[in-house]
Design an enzyme around this catalytic site. Structure first.
Site, mmCIF file in Angstrom:
data_model
loop_
_atom_site.group_PDB
_atom_site.id
_atom_site.type_symbol
_atom_site.label_atom_id
_atom_site.label_comp_id
_atom_site.label_asym_id
_atom_site.label_seq_id
_atom_site.Cartn_x
_atom_site.Cartn_y
_atom_site.Cartn_z
ATOM 1 N N SER A 114 -19.605 -2.548 2.457
ATOM 2 C CA SER A 114 -19.012 -1.388 1.783
ATOM 3 C C SER A 114 -18.251 -1.681 0.509
ATOM 4 C CB SER A 114 -18.073 -0.664 2.749
ATOM 5 O OG SER A 114 -16.968 -1.495 3.089
ATOM 6 N N SER A 159 -22.422 -15.070 12.972
ATOM 7 C CA SER A 159 -21.854 -13.923 12.273
ATOM 8 C C SER A 159 -21.988 -14.072 10.759
ATOM 9 C CB SER A 159 -20.373 -13.796 12.660
ATOM 10 O OG SER A 159 -19.746 -12.736 11.991
ATOM 11 N N LYS A 170 -17.441 8.656 8.683
ATOM 12 C CA LYS A 170 -17.880 8.512 7.291
ATOM 13 C C LYS A 170 -19.006 9.500 7.002
ATOM 14 C CE LYS A 170 -16.070 3.853 6.745
ATOM 15 N NZ LYS A 170 -15.313 3.753 7.996
ATOM 16 N N THR A 172 -7.546 6.856 25.824
ATOM 17 C CA THR A 172 -7.837 8.280 25.962
ATOM 18 C C THR A 172 -9.118 8.634 25.214
ATOM 19 O OG1 THR A 172 -5.503 8.811 26.188
ATOM 20 C CG2 THR A 172 -6.948 10.609 25.506
ATOM 21 N N ARG A 191 0.828 -1.205 0.000
ATOM 22 C CA ARG A 191 0.000 0.000 0.000
ATOM 23 C C ARG A 191 0.860 1.252 0.000
ATOM 24 N NH1 ARG A 191 -5.515 -1.383 3.240
ATOM 25 N NH2 ARG A 191 -5.640 -3.563 2.621
#
Length: 418
Positions: A192, A140, A251, A281, A21
């Protein structure tokens, strides 16, 4: 041991398979989105070129919306840049509390909990819910996202996989499990990479009938669908029948973070037991304020959704008219079939270098080998001129590379869709 050699060999394998990538250094212009400045040579100003982004997950361009930017800037000035700690140690800032209240209301749930990303929210919520249920069985969908798969793995619970969007197979697994066993059905509302949509109403019906909990990932649908942007479940009128709705702020809402919305006791259990929530955090106040502004805007405005759907329809029609192999689906995702990893990367490079159009190649493991594609995501900010330029560019690339003109239906490989 030569440690560095092993890492080098791992990277070399990715390069050999054309799966390495390369990150494009893009300098977006909020006033001119989807235009951006591309810096191909380490940021050198003399080689910078203007490009048009056609693959952003900022689907509604809310990351550029004046109300969202104003909320970000105002909160940054008022509260500072960081959150200052975990949620338990000074990190529960007021904008974040407001955001969670807004998200709960969006989905008609008692409570919501924000995380630093949608990936983390899936990992934390799925694993924690399944761990807290005695002898839980997770059922699933075969094409669930990597974050959901990791949540299932982390839970340590027994899992069964049902064929993608196959409610007959799902019912068979639910029936075999028995009504008395704790069961969690985990699926996405909108997938997606292919852009297909789950039969959410039927899944909810089956889960209720067989005594299972439902957990739906709406990350590619929140903000985008439903009268208030509550996603596919809101559009189909079944949000109240889903136990846990998970979404993202990165998104449709154009900012950063993930969340779950559910009954208060479920949210409180995840808040109290999930290590990846407890020890992380919190979202900074400025980010929470920006996300809150986006959610609030899209709750009361359909203009962005209407414009977006019009541009999606225009793009699909124009590409199909030019004989570009769009993989058809009922959503805003516009996958264009290539079918070869090296050609997919070459097509992406040619679009950027010859036509100043940025579309990342989608290769294995995000999709199965042989179903490589370009994934196009029109936004309300794309114009008819942008669409015409895209069609011309793709036609040129397809002709030069001799790419296929027929789109075959693809399926995800490792379910690692981004």
């Amino acid at each position: 041991m030569d440690y560095r050699r092993h890492f080098g060999q791992a990277i070399a394998r990715l390069r050999d398979e054309r799966r390495y990538r390369v990150f494009a250094d893009l300098e977006r212009d909020a006033s001119r989105f989807p235009h951006a400045l591309w810096r191909p040579d380490g940021g050198a100003s003399e080689t910078a070129r203007e490009v048009v982004i056609w693959c952003s997950n900022d689907y509604l361009a809310m990351g550029q919306h004046p109300d969202v930017i104003a909320a970000l800037v105002e909160a940054g000035r008022k509260y500072g840049a960081g959150a200052g700690g975990t949620r338990n140690i000074s990190g529960t800032n007021h904008p974040l509390v407001q955001l969670e209240s807004e998200l709960a209301g969006l989905h008609g749930k008692e409570s919501a909990l924000a995380f630093t990303s949608g990936w983390v929210s899936n990992l934390a919520a799925i694993s924690t819910i399944a761990q807290l249920l005695p002898n839980c069985l997770i059922i699933s969908d075969a094409l669930n996202h990597n974050s959901m798969i990791e949540g299932v793995k982390r839970s340590g619970a027994e899992k069964l996989i049902f064929n993608h969007n196959d409610t007959d197979h799902l019912e068979d697994l639910l029936r075999r499990a028995g009504r008395e066993r704790a069961k969690l059905v985990v699926f996405e509302s909108l997938y997606s990479m292919d852009g297909d949509i789950a039969p959410v109403a039927r899944i909810a019906e089956l889960a209720q009938h067989y005594g299972a909990m439902t957990y739906v990932d709406e990350v590619h649908a929140v903000g985008m669908y439903g009268p208030h942007g509550g996603g596919i479940c809101e559009r189909e009128g079944v949000a109240d029948q889903i136990d846990v709705i998970e979404g993202t702020l990165a998104k449709g809402f154009g900012t950063l973070g993930g969340y779950i919305a559910a009954d208060e006791v479920i949210v409180d259990a995840v808040r109290s037991y999930a290590p990846s929530f407890i020890f992380t955090t919190a979202l900074p106040p400025a980010v929470a304020a920006a996300a809150h502004a986006a959610v609030k805007r899209l709750k009361h405005s359909n203009a962005e959704r209407e414009r977006h759907q019009a541009q999606v329809a225009l793009t699909k029609q124009a590409l199909e008219a030019a004989d570009i192999p769009v993989m058809r689906n009922p959503s805003h995702i516009v996958p264009v079939f290539v079918g070869d990893a090296e050609l997919c990367k070459t097509a992406s490079d040619m679009l950027l270098e010859r036509h100043s159009i940025y579309i990342q190649p989608i290769n294995y493991p995000t999709v199965a080998r042989g179903t490589e594609r370009l994934r196009i995501t029109p936004t309300p900010a794309h114009t008819e001129a942008h669409v015409a330029a895209l069609v011309d560019a793709l036609s040129d690339v397809w002709q030069r590379l001799g790419l296929p003109r027929t789109a075959r239906t693809g399926t995800l490989g490792q379910a690692a869709a981004e």
